[in-house]
Design a protein around this motif. Structure first.
Motif, mmCIF file in Angstrom:
data_model
loop_
_atom_site.group_PDB
_atom_site.id
_atom_site.type_symbol
_atom_site.label_atom_id
_atom_site.label_comp_id
_atom_site.label_asym_id
_atom_site.label_seq_id
_atom_site.Cartn_x
_atom_site.Cartn_y
_atom_site.Cartn_z
ATOM 1 N N PRO A 69 0.809 -1.228 0.000
ATOM 2 C CA PRO A 69 0.000 0.000 0.000
ATOM 3 C C PRO A 69 0.841 1.277 0.000
ATOM 4 N N LEU A 70 1.958 1.268 0.737
ATOM 5 C CA LEU A 70 2.826 2.448 0.774
ATOM 6 C C LEU A 70 3.472 2.686 -0.582
ATOM 7 N N LEU A 71 3.902 1.626 -1.242
ATOM 8 C CA LEU A 71 4.494 1.761 -2.575
ATOM 9 C C LEU A 71 3.464 2.302 -3.570
ATOM 10 N N GLU A 72 2.244 1.775 -3.502
ATOM 11 C CA GLU A 72 1.195 2.255 -4.397
ATOM 12 C C GLU A 72 0.884 3.724 -4.139
ATOM 13 N N PHE A 73 0.816 4.101 -2.873
ATOM 14 C CA PHE A 73 0.530 5.490 -2.536
ATOM 15 C C PHE A 73 1.624 6.414 -3.077
ATOM 16 N N THR A 74 2.880 6.009 -2.948
ATOM 17 C CA THR A 74 3.989 6.830 -3.452
ATOM 18 C C THR A 74 3.901 6.986 -4.964
ATOM 19 N N LEU A 75 3.563 5.913 -5.664
ATOM 20 C CA LEU A 75 3.446 5.970 -7.126
ATOM 21 C C LEU A 75 2.254 6.817 -7.576
ATOM 22 N N LEU A 76 1.185 6.804 -6.795
ATOM 23 C CA LEU A 76 -0.014 7.551 -7.190
ATOM 24 C C LEU A 76 0.032 9.019 -6.766
ATOM 25 N N SER A 77 0.773 9.314 -5.698
ATOM 26 C CA SER A 77 0.817 10.695 -5.184
ATOM 27 C C SER A 77 2.054 11.458 -5.640
ATOM 28 N N GLY A 78 3.137 10.744 -5.968
ATOM 29 C CA GLY A 78 4.365 11.400 -6.406
ATOM 30 C C GLY A 78 5.115 12.109 -5.298
ATOM 31 N N VAL A 79 4.839 11.808 -4.029
ATOM 32 C CA VAL A 79 5.502 12.511 -2.930
ATOM 33 C C VAL A 79 6.841 11.854 -2.604
ATOM 34 N N ARG A 80 7.664 12.578 -1.869
ATOM 35 C CA ARG A 80 8.961 12.069 -1.460
ATOM 36 C C ARG A 80 8.798 11.029 -0.350
ATOM 37 N N ARG A 81 9.902 10.320 -0.099
ATOM 38 C CA ARG A 81 9.863 9.240 0.891
ATOM 39 C C ARG A 81 9.358 9.720 2.249
ATOM 40 N N ALA A 82 9.920 10.817 2.760
ATOM 41 C CA ALA A 82 9.535 11.302 4.080
ATOM 42 C C ALA A 82 8.076 11.738 4.116
ATOM 43 N N ASP A 83 7.604 12.319 3.011
ATOM 44 C CA ASP A 83 6.240 12.860 2.973
ATOM 45 C C ASP A 83 5.196 11.764 2.793
ATOM 46 N N ALA A 84 5.618 10.587 2.322
ATOM 47 C CA ALA A 84 4.670 9.488 2.113
ATOM 48 C C ALA A 84 4.230 8.861 3.430
ATOM 49 N N LEU A 85 5.007 9.075 4.495
ATOM 50 C CA LEU A 85 4.713 8.437 5.785
ATOM 51 C C LEU A 85 3.697 9.284 6.550
ATOM 52 N N ILE A 86 2.484 9.335 6.040
ATOM 53 C CA ILE A 86 1.455 10.253 6.543
ATOM 54 C C ILE A 86 0.734 9.691 7.768
ATOM 55 N N ARG A 87 0.032 10.611 8.441
ATOM 56 C CA ARG A 87 -0.826 10.253 9.578
ATOM 57 C C ARG A 87 -2.284 10.428 9.161
ATOM 58 N N TRP A 88 -3.161 9.772 9.883
ATOM 59 C CA TRP A 88 -4.587 9.888 9.577
ATOM 60 C C TRP A 88 -5.100 11.305 9.785
ATOM 61 N N SER A 89 -4.455 12.063 10.676
ATOM 62 C CA SER A 89 -4.878 13.446 10.923
ATOM 63 C C SER A 89 -4.664 14.334 9.710
ATOM 64 N N GLN A 90 -3.823 13.905 8.769
ATOM 65 C CA GLN A 90 -3.567 14.681 7.555
ATOM 66 C C GLN A 90 -4.605 14.409 6.472
ATOM 67 N N VAL A 91 -5.384 13.355 6.648
ATOM 68 C CA VAL A 91 -6.343 12.940 5.629
ATOM 69 C C VAL A 91 -7.688 13.620 5.872
ATOM 70 N N ASP A 92 -8.092 14.463 4.924
ATOM 71 C CA ASP A 92 -9.381 15.158 5.003
ATOM 72 C C ASP A 92 -10.328 14.504 3.997
ATOM 73 N N TRP A 93 -11.170 13.591 4.499
ATOM 74 C CA TRP A 93 -12.063 12.850 3.627
ATOM 75 C C TRP A 93 -13.106 13.767 2.988
ATOM 76 N N ASP A 94 -13.581 14.755 3.744
ATOM 77 C CA ASP A 94 -14.634 15.636 3.224
ATOM 78 C C ASP A 94 -14.149 16.467 2.034
ATOM 79 N N SER A 95 -12.938 17.029 2.168
ATOM 80 C CA SER A 95 -12.380 17.851 1.082
ATOM 81 C C SER A 95 -11.624 17.024 0.051
ATOM 82 N N ARG A 96 -11.467 15.739 0.333
ATOM 83 C CA ARG A 96 -10.746 14.815 -0.556
ATOM 84 C C ARG A 96 -9.307 15.242 -0.807
ATOM 85 N N VAL A 97 -8.613 15.661 0.264
ATOM 86 C CA VAL A 97 -7.205 16.033 0.147
ATOM 87 C C VAL A 97 -6.415 15.477 1.327
ATOM 88 N N ILE A 98 -5.114 15.295 1.093
ATOM 89 C CA ILE A 98 -4.162 14.959 2.145
ATOM 90 C C ILE A 98 -3.225 16.147 2.258
#
Length: 373
Positions: A201-230
């Motif tokens: 899942p982490l590899l897929e997320f990195t390929l789909l988001s294009g973020v750097r290694r450090a930025d891919a290690l996200i927390r749930w608090s960064q995920v805004d389901w209502d606005s559909r953004v991380i």
């Protein structure tokens, strides 16, 4: 401002040459003149006094710039370096620079000559300190010397308002290298994901988001389901948002419930906790990525190649380099163009075929007009 200064020339016992002692505002220093003749020694001492007076004036006008190199490094690490992901590696580089340049050397005395000597010395060192591994690469020498000193001097100028009249022209010390173009193919992706286990899942997320290694290690608090953004803070503490597309949504939903705080976890993070689900850390991501690539039989890929792959794929699909710039969070389109969007042989062939088709069509139309006349 007039300065109190004293000068004396003398010949120590059992010495063939004269020495001089100069005191400027109470700061006393002694030095050999190298002259056996007293008149020559006095002339030498006057030149040295003039040099020291000039330095004293410069220090009075630019006191922070004359802070010692060690003090500058310590202050930089406290204000900037310790907050970076690679803080430990940065400290190691600076430790070496402090030993080579000298703790008491003023920051203003970091010149192009100093930098050139440091690069030459660094370039003659063995990789990992092992002679059997060969010498470090020219790019590594640049990063260990030029990049570290340039970041320190830039910080000093911008944050401490230091004047560095003899600052090196950093671009002259850059190594000319071809930009890396390695990307993950779809076949490699399929092979790697098949053996990636809970890292998939982490590899897929990195390929789909294009973020750097450090930025891919996200927390749930960064995920805004209502606005559909991380939402995340990326390189240089810039705000960056990743849109939750259908693909990213599926990745996030596949790991829901694994951890209360962190999105991506692993059950193999370390031997002591093997089998327990723990957050994937920065170093752990690199370690397991290399392990997965070896297991899949894929060579020559790095984690950052995943980010390049994401940028390349978006450009191939859309041809919109401005969208790729926004997607990757770059400040300059030149960075996107140089490192993430490359013309490969397939692109050349596609345009070559288009050129041939245009030629054939033009020739056919011409023959048609001639036959009609």
């Amino acid at each position: 401002m007039s300065r109190k200064s004293e000068i004396s020339v003398y010949k120590p016992k059992n010495s063939d040459v004269f020495h001089c002692r100069i005191s400027i505002d109470g700061d006393r220093k002694s030095k050999s003149t190298g002259c056996a003749n007293k008149r020559d020694a006095e002339a030498w001492a006057k030149r040295w006094k003039a040099h020291r007076l000039k330095k004293a004036e410069e220090k009075a006008e630019n006191p922070i710039g004359h802070m010692t190199f060690l003090a500058a490094v310590n202050l930089f690490m406290e204000q900037r370096g310790e907050k970076l992901v690679n803080a430990r590696g940065l400290e190691t580089f600076f430790d070496w620079l402090v030993d080579e340049i000298g703790e008491e050397t003023p920051l203003v005395e970091i010149t192009s000559e100093v930098v050139s000597k440091l690069i030459a010395k660094r370039a003659n060192q063995s990789r990992w300190g092992r002679p059997d591994k060969g010498l470090v690469s020219p790019l590594y020498a640049q990063r260990a010397v030029v990049d570290r000193l340039q970041s320190l001097c830039t910080w000093a100028k911008e944050r401490w308002e230091v004047r560095l009249p003899r600052e090196p022209k950093w671009s002259k010390h850059y190594v000319e290298i071809d930009p890396r173009t390695r990307c993950m193919s779809y076949a490699e992706e399929e092979t790697i994901l098949a053996v990636a286990g809970d890292l998939a899942p982490l590899l897929e997320f990195t390929l789909l988001s294009g973020v750097r290694r450090a930025d891919a290690l996200i927390r749930w608090s960064q995920v805004d389901w209502d606005s559909r953004v991380i939402r995340m803070r990326v390189k240089n503490k810039k705000q960056h948002e990743v849109r939750i597309t259908q693909g990213i949504k599926e990745v996030l939903e596949s790991v829901r419930g694994h951890h209360d705080t962190f999105v991506f976890t692993s059950t193999h993070e370390c031997r002591e906790r093997a089998g327990q689900r723990v957050p994937v850390c920065y170093k752990g991501y690199a370690y397991f990525f290399e392990k997965v690539c070896r297991r899949a039989g894929v060579e020559g890929l790095t984690i950052h190649d995943l980010r390049r792959t994401a940028g390349e794929r978006m450009y191939r699909a859309t041809g919109d380099i401005a969208a790729v710039l926004k997607f990757l969070g770059h400040a300059s389109i030149e960075t996107t163009r140089k490192h993430y969007v490359h013309v490969v042989l397939d692109d050349v062939e596609e345009r070559q075929i288009a050129m041939e088709n245009a030629r054939n069509q033009a020739m056919a139309e011409r023959r048609l007009r001639e036959s009609g006349s």
